[in-house]
Design an enzyme around this catalytic site. Structure first.
Site, PDB file in Angstrom:
ATOM      1  N   GLU A 270       9.076 -19.506  21.623  1.00  0.00           N
ATOM      2  CA  GLU A 270       9.135 -20.852  21.037  1.00  0.00           C
ATOM      3  C   GLU A 270      10.592 -21.289  20.872  1.00  0.00           C
ATOM      4  O   GLU A 270      11.467 -20.474  20.571  1.00  0.00           O
ATOM      5  CB  GLU A 270       8.448 -20.818  19.668  1.00  0.00           C
ATOM      6  CG  GLU A 270       8.563 -22.102  18.853  1.00  0.00           C
ATOM      7  CD  GLU A 270       8.229 -21.887  17.388  1.00  0.00           C
ATOM      8  OE1 GLU A 270       7.973 -22.890  16.701  1.00  0.00           O
ATOM      9  OE2 GLU A 270       8.232 -20.729  16.926  1.00  0.00           O
ATOM     10  N   LYS A 338       2.449 -28.927  19.279  1.00  0.00           N
ATOM     11  CA  LYS A 338       1.934 -28.162  18.144  1.00  0.00           C
ATOM     12  C   LYS A 338       1.175 -29.052  17.166  1.00  0.00           C
ATOM     13  O   LYS A 338       1.666 -30.123  16.765  1.00  0.00           O
ATOM     14  CB  LYS A 338       3.101 -27.464  17.425  1.00  0.00           C
ATOM     15  CG  LYS A 338       2.676 -26.470  16.358  1.00  0.00           C
ATOM     16  CD  LYS A 338       3.899 -25.786  15.775  1.00  0.00           C
ATOM     17  CE  LYS A 338       3.504 -24.739  14.746  1.00  0.00           C
ATOM     18  NZ  LYS A 338       4.692 -24.115  14.122  1.00  0.00           N
ATOM     19  N   CYS A 396       3.777 -20.585  17.423  1.00  0.00           N
ATOM     20  CA  CYS A 396       4.226 -19.972  16.180  1.00  0.00           C
ATOM     21  C   CYS A 396       3.038 -19.639  15.286  1.00  0.00           C
ATOM     22  O   CYS A 396       2.126 -18.955  15.704  1.00  0.00           O
ATOM     23  CB  CYS A 396       5.228 -20.875  15.470  1.00  0.00           C
ATOM     24  SG  CYS A 396       6.128 -20.033  14.133  1.00  0.00           S
TER      25      CYS A 396
END
Length: 575
Positions: A270, A338, A396
């Site tokens: 990431e 995300k 994440c």
């Protein structure tokens, strides 16, 4: 009060030691099985609802402090990530503490352990849901070593695991209370009311382990595989530049490809590209200045999955924390933004209000963050063997959310590939805790989970929960591995997602409704007066009070004013 607080702190220490920490990297299941015993005792001895609620608030807050202390490393925002979150959990846990008092003071010993476990599970679900969710510090994190025991979560999700662990702790507590003579749980004169709940819990644990035994004996073979190269740069996200990150990543990738050229996909972590690749593609033709990134892609002749910001085309003010799949020529094949953002780190709640924006600007010097993604994305890649592989990319701490990963999986994903960069924590416990939470997704969905991180814990987990490969923490390393791909399954959890907490909530509402109905009925019986007329004095007298259907208590005869009698609506009156 002080002695109870000491016991509660001891309980929170036990739970924190059960969760992966600096001493037990993968947690300690024994601590997890006994951590609720001290807390249960405090609830049992408490006579005040305020005290019980405060004790549970302290338990939650201290567990958060002891297990997530590494949040202090989030630089200027540590006041929020650790400080404000601790205060917030203290406040949010208080209503659950009130219900614990209600359970311990009004529930029969035969159902008290089940209600205790129900409340613990609903708290953990509440804590792990919504836009401020933080699914760390929960009881399920203590069970990584219980391989057979955890396999049933493909039906209930991790919430079923929380319930059974809490129920086990509650039964242990009730047994100890009965053994020391504090309850009548095992007394023959009271018909040993604790025997049936204990036997039921033992039976449930046996059934769960039998289920796990057969689940682990499943001999299904993978029908495909994909050769991955996972690159762990170990870049300091606070101080190292993007150019430094690129240099390290390219060096590691080149060295690994010299030993294995049959790689289907290279995966970096990431935020490996701190500037939007799409908007600054021309820049990546020239940086790093002595070894540009895009020519590097042509050189390795393999697609790469990499973290980078994504810009909203319709609204340029919005930037997403994203992942892109780049081909050998540096063209973007697919991307994903995300969805589940970290509160106070990736986004600021209520920042749309001017007063909140001014507050954050004055406190920490900025008031912007990532925009929230809205769409599940399914990636597709063709291996060198000609197989089509479909995968999704939770970013994440998205791999900590069962329902979100189930939604991604149900798009048709063959494998989950998580890209993470939480090495800012600088603590081994933080990396192992993230792994411990993400680990359950592989079992819940019966799919392979790949974690490619900046500093750890980079690993591959198969659908049975077996670790197929890993890298040491905080090291510049690569991992070349053939990842097994199994036929796509829709487990009961994948289909129905968080049905178990909803089921528990319905039971809770039904229990409260029934309890209140009986309470109101009993209250009416207590005030059911029988009035009699005494002719010689021309007065009404109270003769008896009916306490139940089977019992009537005779009381001292006292005169009653006719006005009072008129106010008692629906009361029986005889002459």
């Amino acid at each position: 009060m002080i002695s109870s607080l000491i016991v509660v702190i001891f309980a929170s220490i036990l739970l924190s030691l059960g969760i992966p920490n600096e001493f037990f990297h993968f947690g300690n299941s024994i601590m997890g099985l006994v951590c609720f015993v001290p807390l249960y005792y405090v609830f049992f001895k408490s006579n005040s609802k305020q005290k019980t609620a405060l004790m549970y608030s302290f338990f939650v807050s201290f567990t958060h402090l002891f297990s997530s202390f590494w949040l202090i490393h989030f630089q200027d925002f540590a006041i929020f990530t650790l400080g404000a979150s601790t205060v917030a959990y203290f406040v949010l846990a208080y209503p659950f503490g009130l219900f614990f008092h209600y359970i311990f003071k009004s529930s029969d010993i035969r159902i008290r352990p089940f209600l205790f476990a129900l409340t613990i599970t609903l708290w953990e679900y509440f804590k792990s849901s919504g836009f401020t969710a933080y699914p760390w510090g929960v009881i399920s994190m203590t069970s990584l070593s219980l391989r057979y025991f955890i396999q049933f979560i493909d039906v209930t999700g991790v919430w079923g695991l929380s319930y059974v662990l809490a129920l086990t702790g509650a039964i242990e507590s009730e047994a100890l209370l009965a053994i020391f003579g504090l309850t009548d749980g095992f007394k023959k004169a009271k018909k040993r009311p604790l025997i049936i709940p204990t036997l039921f819990t033992v039976f449930l644990i046996c059934i769960i382990n039998i289920y796990g035994f057969f689940a682990l004996r499943n001999t299904e073979e993978p029908n495909k595989n994909i050769s991955l190269l996972l690159v762990q740069q170990n870049i300091d996200p606070w101080y190292d530049s993007m150019e430094e990150s690129l240099k390290v990543g390219m060096k590691l990738t080149r060295n690994a490809l010299k030993e294995n050229k049959d790689i289907d996909l290279v995966v970096w972590s990431e935020s490996s590209l701190s500037r939007s690749y799409e908007d600054y593609k021309d820049l990546y033709e020239f940086i790093p200045s002595d070894d540009p990134f895009i020519p590097f892609l042509k050189e390795i002749n393999a697609p790469i999955l990499i973290g980078t910001p994504l810009k909203e085309k319709e609204d340029v003010s919005k930037t997403y924390n994203g992942v892109v799949l780049l081909d050998e020529n540096g063209d973007i094949l697919q991307n994903y933004a995300k969805i589940q953002l970290v509160p106070f780190a990736e986004f600021l709640p209520f920042i749309e209000y001017p007063i909140v924006k001014r507050f954050f600007n004055r406190l920490v010097g900025f008031s912007s963050g990532w925009a929230q993604g809205k769409t599940y994305k399914l990636f597709k890649i063709k291996t060198k063997k000609g197989d089509d592989i479909f995968f999704t990319t939770p970013i994440c701490y998205e791999d900590a959310f069962p329902s979100l990963c189930a939604g991604l999986h149900q798009k048709g994903s063959d494998v989950l590939i998580n890209l993470t960069n939480d090495s800012w924590s600088k603590m081994e416990s933080a990396e192992y805790q993230h792994f411990a939470i993400a680990y359950f997704r592989a079992i819940e969905l019966r799919t392979t989970l790949v974690r490619s991180t900046n500093g750890g814990y980079t690993c591959i987990i198969n659908p049975k929960g077996e670790l197929l490969g890993n890298l040491p923490l905080f090291k510049e390393e690569t991992l070349s591995i053939d990842v097994p791909i199994y036929s796509h399954k829709s487990t009961p959890y994948a289909l129905f997602k968080d049905w178990f907490p909803l089921f528990l909530f319905i039971i809770l509402i039904k229990y409260i409704w029934k309890k209140q109905t009986v309470y109101i009925k009993n209250k009416k019986e207590v005030f059911y007066y029988t009035f009699h007329w005494k002719k010689e004095h021309s007065e009404l007298f109270v003769k008896s009070i009916r306490l139940s259907y089977l019992r009537t208590r005779v009381v001292r005869i006292t005169p009653v004013s006719p006005k009072i009698i008129k106010l008692k609506k629906g009361k029986k009156k005889t002459r």
